[in-house]
Each structure stands twice: as C-alpha cells, then as structure tokens.
Design an enzyme around this catalytic site. Structure first.
Site, short mmCIF file in Angstrom:
data_model
loop_
_atom_site.label_atom_id
_atom_site.label_comp_id
_atom_site.label_asym_id
_atom_site.label_seq_id
_atom_site.Cartn_x
_atom_site.Cartn_y
_atom_site.Cartn_z
N PHE A 162 10.48 0.92 -1.16
CA PHE A 162 10.94 1.13 0.22
C PHE A 162 10.74 -0.14 1.06
O PHE A 162 11.71 -0.81 1.47
CB PHE A 162 10.19 2.33 0.79
N TYR B 290 -5.74 7.23 -2.83
CA TYR B 290 -4.80 6.14 -2.46
C TYR B 290 -5.50 5.10 -1.60
O TYR B 290 -5.51 3.91 -1.92
CB TYR B 290 -3.58 6.71 -1.72
N LYS C 265 -6.47 1.13 -2.30
CA LYS C 265 -5.98 0.02 -1.47
C LYS C 265 -7.17 -0.77 -0.90
O LYS C 265 -7.14 -2.00 -0.83
CB LYS C 265 -5.09 0.52 -0.34
N SER D 208 1.99 4.59 -3.94
CA SER D 208 1.87 4.63 -2.47
C SER D 208 1.76 6.01 -1.84
O SER D 208 1.65 6.11 -0.62
CB SER D 208 3.08 3.91 -1.87
N ASP E 90 5.46 -4.97 -15.18
CA ASP E 90 4.38 -4.06 -14.76
C ASP E 90 3.17 -4.95 -14.46
O ASP E 90 2.70 -5.68 -15.33
CB ASP E 90 4.08 -3.10 -15.92
N TYR F 158 1.96 20.52 6.75
CA TYR F 158 0.60 20.75 6.24
C TYR F 158 -0.32 21.22 7.36
O TYR F 158 -0.32 20.63 8.46
CB TYR F 158 0.02 19.47 5.65
N THR G 57 -2.62 -1.24 3.98
CA THR G 57 -2.38 -0.08 4.85
C THR G 57 -3.52 0.11 5.85
O THR G 57 -4.66 -0.29 5.59
CB THR G 57 -2.25 1.18 3.97
N ASP G 58 -3.21 0.79 6.95
CA ASP G 58 -4.27 1.15 7.90
C ASP G 58 -5.16 2.26 7.36
O ASP G 58 -6.23 2.54 7.91
CB ASP G 58 -3.68 1.56 9.26
N GLU G 59 -4.73 2.92 6.26
CA GLU G 59 -5.49 4.07 5.76
C GLU G 59 -6.85 3.66 5.20
O GLU G 59 -7.74 4.50 5.04
CB GLU G 59 -4.67 4.85 4.73
P1 NAD Z 1 6.99 2.48 -2.67
O1 NAD Z 1 6.26 3.52 -3.42
O2 NAD Z 1 8.29 2.82 -2.00
O3 NAD Z 1 7.32 1.23 -3.62
C1 NAD Z 1 6.37 0.73 -4.52
C2 NAD Z 1 7.10 -0.19 -5.49
O4 NAD Z 1 6.12 -0.72 -6.40
C3 NAD Z 1 8.16 0.51 -6.33
O5 NAD Z 1 9.34 -0.27 -6.39
C4 NAD Z 1 7.52 0.62 -7.71
O6 NAD Z 1 8.45 0.61 -8.78
C5 NAD Z 1 6.62 -0.62 -7.72
N1 NAD Z 1 5.48 -0.46 -8.63
C6 NAD Z 1 4.62 0.59 -8.72
N2 NAD Z 1 3.72 0.38 -9.70
C7 NAD Z 1 4.01 -0.85 -10.23
C8 NAD Z 1 3.44 -1.63 -11.26
N3 NAD Z 1 2.39 -1.19 -11.98
N4 NAD Z 1 3.97 -2.85 -11.51
C9 NAD Z 1 5.03 -3.31 -10.80
N5 NAD Z 1 5.64 -2.59 -9.83
C10 NAD Z 1 5.13 -1.38 -9.55
O7 NAD Z 1 5.96 1.90 -1.63
P2 NAD Z 1 6.18 1.36 -0.14
O8 NAD Z 1 6.09 2.49 0.79
O9 NAD Z 1 7.36 0.46 -0.11
O10 NAD Z 1 4.85 0.49 0.03
C11 NAD Z 1 4.82 -0.88 -0.34
C12 NAD Z 1 3.44 -1.44 -0.05
O11 NAD Z 1 3.16 -1.32 1.33
C13 NAD Z 1 2.32 -0.72 -0.79
O12 NAD Z 1 1.39 -1.69 -1.19
C14 NAD Z 1 1.74 0.21 0.26
O13 NAD Z 1 0.37 0.45 0.01
C15 NAD Z 1 1.94 -0.61 1.52
N6 NAD Z 1 2.09 0.17 2.76
C16 NAD Z 1 2.99 1.19 2.84
C17 NAD Z 1 3.14 1.87 4.04
C18 NAD Z 1 4.16 2.97 4.20
O14 NAD Z 1 4.22 3.61 5.26
N7 NAD Z 1 5.01 3.23 3.23
C19 NAD Z 1 2.36 1.51 5.15
C20 NAD Z 1 1.44 0.46 5.02
C21 NAD Z 1 1.32 -0.21 3.82
P1 TYD Z 2 3.09 10.89 4.38
O1 TYD Z 2 4.50 10.56 4.73
O2 TYD Z 2 2.79 11.38 3.01
O3 TYD Z 2 2.22 9.60 4.75
P2 TYD Z 2 0.60 9.41 4.80
O4 TYD Z 2 -0.05 10.57 4.17
O5 TYD Z 2 0.40 8.17 4.01
O6 TYD Z 2 0.27 9.26 6.25
O7 TYD Z 2 2.56 11.99 5.40
C1 TYD Z 2 2.59 11.76 6.80
C2 TYD Z 2 1.93 12.95 7.47
O8 TYD Z 2 2.74 14.12 7.27
C3 TYD Z 2 0.57 13.30 6.89
O9 TYD Z 2 -0.27 13.74 7.96
C4 TYD Z 2 0.86 14.45 5.94
C5 TYD Z 2 2.02 15.15 6.59
N1 TYD Z 2 2.99 15.79 5.68
C6 TYD Z 2 3.40 17.12 5.90
O10 TYD Z 2 2.93 17.80 6.83
N2 TYD Z 2 4.32 17.68 5.05
C7 TYD Z 2 4.85 16.98 4.01
O11 TYD Z 2 5.68 17.55 3.24
C8 TYD Z 2 4.43 15.62 3.80
C9 TYD Z 2 4.98 14.82 2.65
C10 TYD Z 2 3.51 15.07 4.67
#
Ligand code: NAD
Ligand code: TYD
Length: 354
Positions: free
Chosen positions: A16, A160, A164, A90, A64, A217, A135-137
């Site tokens: 993403f 998760y 991280k 993620s 990988d 949830y 991540t902020d998590e």
């Molecule tokens: P995502 O799950 O959409 O994408 C992860 C990508 O990593 C995928 O393309 C997957 O194929 C690849 N991948 C997974 N395991 C792998 C491996 N072993 N080797 C090579 N590639 C691999 O994740 P995202 O939401 O795009 O998040 C990207 C990064 O940003 C992550 O590090 C996540 O922790 C961080 N992040 C995400 C969010 C969010 O809201 N989505 C917020 C803050 C930080």
């Molecule tokens: P999510 O998108 O999984 O992100 P994160 O857990 O990393 O913050 O979830 C965002 C919020 O939404 C989280 O508080 C969990 C809640 N949630 C639901 O209530 N229903 C759902 O089906 C999902 C996937 C998340």
C-alpha cells in the site's frame, strides 16, 4: 558507471504505502534508479504500479528480505546507495493469529537488510542511507489526552507493534554501533488508494458497496489518527533528503477519529455516491467482539517534522476520504482481483521468474 545519481532499494514497494513511495520517486527523480524489492506476499500487488512499469528508472526484484543469500545477491547486482525499508507484515489482527511471521519479516528481515548494508558499504558511508519506515504503534496506547512525540518511551502491545519496535531498535543500534547513516519515521494510520481491504477504511468501503455487515470492534470508541497516504509518501521524500542522520520523525495529520464516527462518515459519503437514502448504509453497522489488547487511542505530534523540515499534510480528511471512496468505486477491477486472488497472477504474466 551507472547513468543514475543514486540506486535506491525500496522494500515492500508492491504494498500500500510502498507503491505510493515508488510512484512518487520514479516520477519525480529521473536521476534515481528505483528498485522495488518485494516478496509479493498476500499484501504485495504489482497492479498497484502498472503506471510506472516499463519506465527506465524503475525495476522490480522479487525478493524475500528474510532470505539472507538472496538479499546479498541483490546487493551485489545493484550496489545500492540507499534503502527505503517498508517491507513488513503490517496487520495487527494477523499478528495476533500468527506472531512469528511478524518476528520473521519485521525483526529478522530488517536485521538482514541492515547487515547487507553494513557488509556492502563496508564503512564507506558517503552518500549512503538506510531509511526505516515505522509506525506510531510502537509508543503504545494513549488515554483520553496527550500526543506521541519522538521522546515518548516505546511501549508496544500487539505482536505487530512489538516486532516494529524491535526493528526500530535494530536500526538505531546499527547507527550507534557501526556508525551507519540511518533515519527513521513513525507514522500514524494511513488511508488512500490501493489499500488492502483487510484494514478498517477499505474494508468498510468494500462492505458498504456490497451491502455486507460492517464489523466494528468493541464499542467503536477506539481512536486513530488518519493521514492521506500520498502525504506520507511526501513526508518520506522530505525526510529521505533532509532528515538528520540518527534521528526519528513522527508523521501524522492531527486528525483523530473515533472508529464509530469514522464509519458513520464513510456510510454517509457512500450513501451519496451510491444514490442510497441517507442512513441506509449505517444500518449495516454490526458491533463485534473486541480485538485482544486493543490500543485505545493513537495521536501523533508531528511538530518536529513541520518545524525542522517544513512538511505538513496537504489534504483535509473529508476531501481525502471522498477521493479514496471515488478511487475504490472507479477501480472495480483492482478490488475484484484483490478479493478473488487474481492479483497474484499478475507477476507471472508481467515478469519472468528469477
Ligand atoms: P502492506 O502490508 O500493504 O505492504 C507490505 C509489503 O511488504 C507488501 O508488498 C509485501 O509483499 C511486502 N513484504 C512482506 N513481507 C516481505 C518479505 N519477507 N520480504 C519482502 N517483502 C515483503 O503494508 P503498508 O501498510 O504499505 O506498510 C508499509 C510499511 O509502513 C510497514 O513497514 C508498516 O509497518 C509501516 N506503516 C504502515 C502504516 C499504515 O497505516 N498502513 C502506518 C505507519 C507505518
Ligand atoms: P486497522 O485498520 O487494522 O489499523 P490499526 O489496528 O493498525 O490501527 O484498524 C483501525 C481501527 O479500526 C482499530 O481500532 C481496529 C478497528 N477495526 C474495526 O473496528 N473493525 C475492523 O474490521 C477492522 C479491520 C479494524
């Protein structure tokens, strides 16, 4: 001699956020070669990058990051100047079901990449950079008030966020121990196009469209701080070029929403777009069992990034959500491929296997 000023490995570029980062860099920097290194797990989708495929400064490598020999081979092939590391498992719910997959990719995979940089750069760090996207998590959960700053102590709760946090510590350990040039950012929840429909916003959009239950949830009282993914990609660009070595930057939009309020807002936007009566989609809301260890509230203080590097978010939330809903409604093929599994065939058709 390469005709490019820099060769950059973007890990997780088929995911993403990674796909938005790859698109931004490929289009903005013709002088950089961008190599998208991705294992193409369930979350990796090369259809996300159809528009950059074939550009002279873009390449894809199926890799990988937990495969040490494969990573080494890739470094020998490309001699990377920099790594922007996004590859990760993620999704919090998946981490509860299969924590070890998160340890493997997020902790071991990050350490393998760092070590490949250490070996390959061999102390010659001029012009080199390892950028870790986190991540902020990692900061844990807030009560009703307060914000996460860069000084907030780490207190991760889910497998998760624990994985991280461990990877963040490895990155800083390589800086402190080997003098490796690193920079890191910790971002709040992202939303936007190409988001896998297991996360809250794309899942709700898809379910509303298909008249399926909207699983909220617990009581829906948990708060998340949402940022448009293209703003996150711009922040990564800014930090990559101007961030202080060894520093971390919080990225967020000062945009907190209770889950239930957000779901209602989405329902209302979708009612209008789908020509439904106001209130129709909200009837699909279904309260379900809470997530184990569910963090109550995340809220990022992004002042440092704004003051030191001049970044700020570009979009208001309602505007960004509208854009996102429109993208999902006008990209039915993408969502159909993702939900049917057909997106995983894209690689075999478009690329020769290594
Ligand atoms: P995502 O799950 O959409 O994408 C992860 C990508 O990593 C995928 O393309 C997957 O194929 C690849 N991948 C997974 N395991 C792998 C491996 N072993 N080797 C090579 N590639 C691999 O994740 P995202 O939401 O795009 O998040 C990207 C990064 O940003 C992550 O590090 C996540 O922790 C961080 N992040 C995400 C969010 C969010 O809201 N989505 C917020 C803050 C930080
Ligand atoms: P999510 O998108 O999984 O992100 P994160 O857990 O990393 O913050 O979830 C965002 C919020 O939404 C989280 O508080 C969990 C809640 N949630 C639901 O209530 N229903 C759902 O089906 C999902 C996937 C998340």
């Amino acid at each position: 001699m390469s005709k490019f000023d820099k060769t950059i490995l973007v890990t997780g570029g088929a995911g993403f956020i990674g796909s938005h980062v790859v698109r931004l860099f490929v289009n903005k920097y013709a002088n950089y070669k961008i190599v998208n290194g991705d294992a193409l797990t369930y979350a990796g989708n090369l259809e996300n990058l159809k528009d950059v495929q074939g550009k002279p400064n873009y390449a894809f490598a199926k890799i990988d990051i937990t495969d040490e020999a494969g990573v080494e081979e890739l470094f020998n092939q490309y001699h990377f100047d920099a790594v922007i590391h996004l590859a990760a498992e993620s999704h919090v719910d998946r981490s509860i079901l299969d924590p070890l997959a998160f340890v493997k990719t997020n902790v071991l995979g990050t350490a393998i990449l760092l070590n490949a940089c250490r070996k390959h750069w061999n102390g010659n760090y001029d012009g080199k950079l390892f950028y870790h996207v986190s991540t902020d998590e990692v900061y844990g959960s807030l009560g009703e008030t307060g914000f996460f700053t860069e000084e907030t102590p780490y207190d991760p709760h889910s497998p998760y966020s624990a994985s991280k946090a461990a990877s963040d510590h490895f990155v800083m350990a390589y800086h402190d121990t080997y003098g490796m040039p690193v920079v890191m950012s910790n971002c709040s929840n992202n939303y936007g196009s190409h988001h896998f429909p297991e996360k809250l916003i794309p899942l709700m959009i898809n379910n509303i469209k298909n008249n399926k239950p909207l699983p909220v949830y617990g009581k829906g009282e948990n708060v998340r701080d949402w940022l448009f993914v293209e703003d996150h990609a711009r922040a990564i660009d800014t930090i990559f070029h101007n961030g202080k070595l060894g520093a971390s930057y919080n990225v967020g939009g000062f945009n907190e929403w209770k889950n239930i309020d957000l779901v209602h807002l989405l329902c209302s936007i979708m009612d209008k777009k789908l020509g439904r009566a106001e209130g129709d989609s909200a009837k699909l809301i279904t309260y379900v069992k809470d997530r184990a260890g569910h963090d109550l509230r995340y809220a990022i203080d992004a002042t440092k990034l704004n003051k030191e590097l001049g970044w700020s978010p570009s979009l208001q939330f309602e505007e960004g959500l509208e854009k996102t809903v429109e993208w999902y409604l006008s990209n039915e093929e993408w969502i159909n491929h993702v939900t049917s599994g057909d997106y995983q065939k894209y690689y075999d058709v478009q690329y020769e296997k290594r």
